[in-house]
Design a protein around this motif. Structure first.
Motif, PDB file in Angstrom:
ATOM      1  N   ARG A   6       2.823   1.532  11.400  1.00 21.65           N
ATOM      2  CA  ARG A   6       3.775   2.642  11.386  1.00 21.65           C
ATOM      3  C   ARG A   6       4.098   3.039  12.826  1.00 21.65           C
ATOM      4  NH1 ARG A   6       0.419   5.578   6.829  1.00 21.65           N
ATOM      5  NH2 ARG A   6      -0.767   6.064   8.681  1.00 21.65           N
ATOM      6  N   PRO A   8       4.543   5.939  14.441  1.00 22.56           N
ATOM      7  CA  PRO A   8       3.681   6.899  15.141  1.00 22.56           C
ATOM      8  C   PRO A   8       2.357   6.281  15.585  1.00 22.56           C
ATOM      9  CG  PRO A   8       4.638   7.928  13.202  1.00 22.56           C
ATOM     10  CD  PRO A   8       4.962   6.451  13.135  1.00 22.56           C
ATOM     11  N   THR A   9       1.780   5.432  14.734  1.00 26.07           N
ATOM     12  CA  THR A   9       0.530   4.757  15.094  1.00 26.07           C
ATOM     13  C   THR A   9       0.729   3.884  16.322  1.00 26.07           C
ATOM     14  OG1 THR A   9      -0.252   4.784  12.810  1.00 26.07           O
ATOM     15  CG2 THR A   9      -1.237   3.142  14.278  1.00 26.07           C
ATOM     16  N   LEU A  40       5.906  13.372  18.380  1.00 28.49           N
ATOM     17  CA  LEU A  40       4.765  13.544  17.483  1.00 28.49           C
ATOM     18  C   LEU A  40       4.471  15.028  17.322  1.00 28.49           C
ATOM     19  CD1 LEU A  40       2.454  10.804  19.034  1.00 28.49           C
ATOM     20  CD2 LEU A  40       3.715  10.641  16.887  1.00 28.49           C
ATOM     21  N   GLN A  41       4.286  15.466  16.103  1.00 32.35           N
ATOM     22  CA  GLN A  41       3.911  16.846  15.827  1.00 32.35           C
ATOM     23  C   GLN A  41       2.384  16.933  15.828  1.00 32.35           C
ATOM     24  OE1 GLN A  41       6.214  19.278  15.683  1.00 32.35           O
ATOM     25  NE2 GLN A  41       7.652  17.628  16.121  1.00 32.35           N
ATOM     26  N   THR A  44       0.576  15.949  12.542  1.00 27.00           N
ATOM     27  CA  THR A  44       0.681  14.511  12.304  1.00 27.00           C
ATOM     28  C   THR A  44      -0.241  13.751  13.251  1.00 27.00           C
ATOM     29  OG1 THR A  44       2.980  14.764  11.632  1.00 27.00           O
ATOM     30  CG2 THR A  44       2.278  12.547  12.278  1.00 27.00           C
ATOM     31  N   ALA A  48      -3.484  11.500  12.251  1.00 30.03           N
ATOM     32  CA  ALA A  48      -3.456  10.077  12.620  1.00 30.03           C
ATOM     33  C   ALA A  48      -4.663   9.721  13.484  1.00 30.03           C
ATOM     34  CB  ALA A  48      -2.159   9.750  13.348  1.00 30.03           C
TER      35      ALA A  48
END
Length: 115
Positions: A6, A8-9, A40-41, A44, A48
């Motif tokens: 993903r 964000p990862t 990025l929030q 989140t 993560a």
């Protein structure tokens, strides 16, 4: 073929590839590295980071107290670096395939028509 990571990862691991960072540092570095495309929030991010730590891809480097609050720094592990390298190669191969198809379609490498 391994499943894709993903986005964000990918950016979290990329932000941690050069040095250990605390959460806000990861947020800033991911934004900078992505040219501002990724924001990025905190919720989140920390979810993560917990997941990535459980998977062994990142680990806590150290903690320090700043203004009475605990600041936790994370670092990339060797398995995390391996996963990031594999995803980088997957993305590179995908981009190369798309560029080759665009070239066959008559587009230059910058995505502009060659005509």
């Amino acid at each position: 073929m391994a499943a894709s990571m993903r986005e964000p990862t990918f950016w979290i691991l990329t932000a941690l590839a050069s040095e250990a960072r605390h959460g806000y540092g990861v947020i800033r570095e991911a934004a900078a590295l992505s040219g501002g495309r990724v924001t990025l929030q905190p919720g989140t991010l920390y979810a993560a980071l917990d997941r990535l730590a459980d998977e062994g891809l990142v680990e806590v480097d150290r903690e320090e107290i700043v203004d009475g609050r605990t600041r936790r720094y994370y670092r990339l592990t060797q398995p995390g670096a391996t996963a990031l390298g594999a995803e980088t190669e997957r993305l590179r191969a995908s981009a190369d395939a798309a560029a080759a198809q665009l070239k066959r379609f008559g587009h230059g490498t910058a995505g502009r028509p060659a005509w």
